[in-house]
Design a protein around this motif. Structure first.
Motif, PDB file in Angstrom:
ATOM      1  N   UNK A 134       0.694  -1.120   0.020  1.00 18.65           N
ATOM      2  CA  UNK A 134      -0.028   0.000  -0.039  1.00 18.65           C
ATOM      3  C   UNK A 134       0.922   1.273  -0.078  1.00 18.65           C
ATOM      4  N   UNK A 135       1.775   1.242   0.835  1.00 25.99           N
ATOM      5  CA  UNK A 135       2.882   2.275   0.851  1.00 25.99           C
ATOM      6  C   UNK A 135       3.342   2.658  -0.292  1.00 25.99           C
ATOM      7  N   UNK A 136       3.931   1.815  -1.110  1.00 28.73           N
ATOM      8  CA  UNK A 136       4.500   1.646  -2.480  1.00 28.73           C
ATOM      9  C   UNK A 136       3.560   2.283  -3.513  1.00 28.73           C
ATOM     10  N   UNK A 137       2.292   1.727  -3.683  1.00 29.48           N
ATOM     11  CA  UNK A 137       1.378   1.865  -4.496  1.00 29.48           C
ATOM     12  C   UNK A 137       0.864   3.374  -4.447  1.00 29.48           C
ATOM     13  N   UNK A 138       0.670   3.700  -3.144  1.00 32.17           N
ATOM     14  CA  UNK A 138       0.000   5.024  -2.854  1.00 32.17           C
ATOM     15  C   UNK A 138       0.719   6.448  -3.247  1.00 32.17           C
ATOM     16  N   UNK A 139       2.377   5.924  -2.987  1.00 37.18           N
ATOM     17  CA  UNK A 139       3.233   7.158  -3.463  1.00 37.18           C
ATOM     18  C   UNK A 139       3.597   7.005  -4.858  1.00 37.18           C
ATOM     19  N   UNK A 140       3.375   5.883  -5.533  1.00 41.74           N
ATOM     20  CA  UNK A 140       3.940   5.898  -6.686  1.00 41.74           C
ATOM     21  C   UNK A 140       2.887   5.684  -7.936  1.00 41.74           C
ATOM     22  N   UNK A 141       2.860   4.015  -8.280  1.00 44.50           N
ATOM     23  CA  UNK A 141       1.861   3.798  -9.056  1.00 44.50           C
ATOM     24  C   UNK A 141       0.461   4.203  -9.086  1.00 44.50           C
ATOM     25  N   UNK A 142      -0.014   4.174  -7.801  1.00 43.93           N
ATOM     26  CA  UNK A 142      -1.670   4.585  -7.599  1.00 43.93           C
ATOM     27  C   UNK A 142      -1.607   6.110  -8.089  1.00 43.93           C
ATOM     28  N   UNK A 143      -0.580   7.002  -7.603  1.00 43.68           N
ATOM     29  CA  UNK A 143      -0.792   8.413  -7.898  1.00 43.68           C
ATOM     30  C   UNK A 143      -0.710   8.803  -9.416  1.00 43.68           C
ATOM     31  N   UNK A 144       0.409   7.892  -9.904  1.00 41.32           N
ATOM     32  CA  UNK A 144       0.527   8.259 -11.306  1.00 41.32           C
ATOM     33  C   UNK A 144      -0.608   7.892 -12.206  1.00 41.32           C
ATOM     34  N   UNK A 145      -1.309   6.656 -11.794  1.00 41.81           N
ATOM     35  CA  UNK A 145      -2.391   6.265 -12.446  1.00 41.81           C
ATOM     36  C   UNK A 145      -3.462   6.974 -12.319  1.00 41.81           C
ATOM     37  N   UNK A 149      -5.679   9.351 -15.367  1.00 38.79           N
ATOM     38  CA  UNK A 149      -7.003   8.853 -15.867  1.00 38.79           C
ATOM     39  C   UNK A 149      -7.715  10.450 -15.590  1.00 38.79           C
ATOM     40  N   UNK A 150      -7.524  11.154 -14.854  1.00 38.69           N
ATOM     41  CA  UNK A 150      -7.956  12.586 -14.527  1.00 38.69           C
ATOM     42  C   UNK A 150      -7.709  13.367 -15.770  1.00 38.69           C
ATOM     43  N   UNK A 151      -6.419  13.367 -16.434  1.00 41.49           N
ATOM     44  CA  UNK A 151      -6.169  14.002 -17.576  1.00 41.49           C
ATOM     45  C   UNK A 151      -6.951  13.556 -18.744  1.00 41.49           C
ATOM     46  N   UNK A 152      -7.120  12.170 -18.698  1.00 41.27           N
ATOM     47  CA  UNK A 152      -7.746  11.540 -19.925  1.00 41.27           C
ATOM     48  C   UNK A 152      -9.289  12.138 -19.837  1.00 41.27           C
ATOM     49  N   UNK A 153      -9.667  12.104 -18.500  1.00 43.40           N
ATOM     50  CA  UNK A 153     -10.953  12.589 -18.236  1.00 43.40           C
ATOM     51  C   UNK A 153     -11.452  14.132 -18.687  1.00 43.40           C
ATOM     52  N   UNK A 154     -10.203  14.889 -18.270  1.00 40.04           N
ATOM     53  CA  UNK A 154     -10.521  16.315 -18.822  1.00 40.04           C
ATOM     54  C   UNK A 154     -10.366  16.409 -20.326  1.00 40.04           C
ATOM     55  N   UNK A 155      -9.429  15.475 -21.044  1.00 42.23           N
ATOM     56  CA  UNK A 155      -9.095  15.648 -22.438  1.00 42.23           C
ATOM     57  C   UNK A 155     -10.443  15.341 -23.222  1.00 42.23           C
ATOM     58  N   UNK A 156     -11.137  14.325 -22.742  1.00 42.25           N
ATOM     59  CA  UNK A 156     -12.595  13.943 -23.108  1.00 42.25           C
ATOM     60  C   UNK A 156     -13.441  14.781 -23.245  1.00 42.25           C
ATOM     61  N   UNK A 157     -13.386  15.673 -22.063  1.00 37.66           N
ATOM     62  CA  UNK A 157     -14.356  16.590 -21.844  1.00 37.66           C
ATOM     63  C   UNK A 157     -14.279  17.903 -22.858  1.00 37.66           C
ATOM     64  N   UNK A 158     -12.796  18.010 -23.242  1.00 38.21           N
ATOM     65  CA  UNK A 158     -12.397  19.188 -24.164  1.00 38.21           C
ATOM     66  C   UNK A 158     -12.573  18.685 -25.570  1.00 38.21           C
TER      67      UNK A 158
END
Length: 219
Positions: A134-145, A149-158
């Motif tokens: 959890x510590x590794x995921x939260x600080x690295x992979x999870x944050x980047x993922x 996803x947020x960037x893709x979401x905003x791009x889709x709205x645009x």
């Protein structure tokens, strides 16, 4: 179209996630706010999961769960009127992906141990291997993922705004959207709003309990 509780949830989640990313990047004393915001997001997600079952018609998960065949037809340009009312098939996938990643990110934050200044409120009950993951995921992979996803979401709205000429942001503010005649409306009255307020209050109490649990474990 979108009921008031869903709209308020959406913008509260947007603000909280942005603040979480910023506070996480700053670190230091901002981690205390990061933790508080994480608990607030946990309460918001709990609210949305329940509201997705009992909320307004177009806020319910059943209104935007599409079969693979329907999604394929949408990609081929064979959209149905229903798919343009609330979340279309791709938008639905985006929503479910964001909710899933946020749930995992919040869950990992509840048991994390950064070995410096913060220990998650449920850390004491989690096996050591879970804490490490959890510590590794939260600080690295999870944050980047999540950021991806947020960037893709905003791009889709645009894309919808500038290419398809569909304004997806305005309905999330006003709750109104031009729809085909006969489209059922979401119920959004004093009763449903009162129910949402009670539900949110219950979720907030659960969040406060989690925070106090973490504080007690740190003593």
């Amino acid at each position: 179209m979108w009921d008031l509780p869903t709209r308020l949830f959406h913008w509260a989640l947007v603000a909280s996630v942005v603040a979480l990313v910023v506070s996480g990047q700053i670190g230091g004393n901002a981690i205390d706010w990061h933790a508080k915001l994480g608990v607030a997001v946990a309460a918001l997600l709990l609210f949305r999961l329940v509201w997705g079952l009992v909320g307004g018609r177009w806020s319910r998960f059943t209104s935007f769960i599409y079969s693979p065949l329907t999604t394929l037809r949408y990609l081929r340009g064979q959209s149905t009127p229903h798919a343009e009312v609330g979340h279309n098939p791709l938008g639905a996938l985006s929503v479910f992906a964001l909710l899933a990643v946020l749930l995992v990110q919040v869950g990992s934050g509840l048991i994390i141990d950064d070995e410096i200044a913060f220990v998650g409120p449920l850390n004491a009950w989690a096996p050591a291997e879970w804490v490490s993951w959890a510590s590794n995921w939260h600080r690295e992979s999870g944050k980047l993922l999540l950021i991806g996803l947020v960037v893709l979401h905003v791009a889709a709205i645009a894309f919808h705004a500038h290419v398809k000429r569909h304004n997806l942001v305005k309905p999330m503010f006003t709750g109104d959207k031009a729809l085909p005649v006969g489209t059922p409306a979401s119920r959004d009255d004093i009763v449903t709003r009162g129910l949402a307020l009670l539900l949110l209050a219950a979720c907030a109490v659960a969040g406060v309990w989690l925070w106090q649990l973490g504080y007690a474990n740190a003593m």
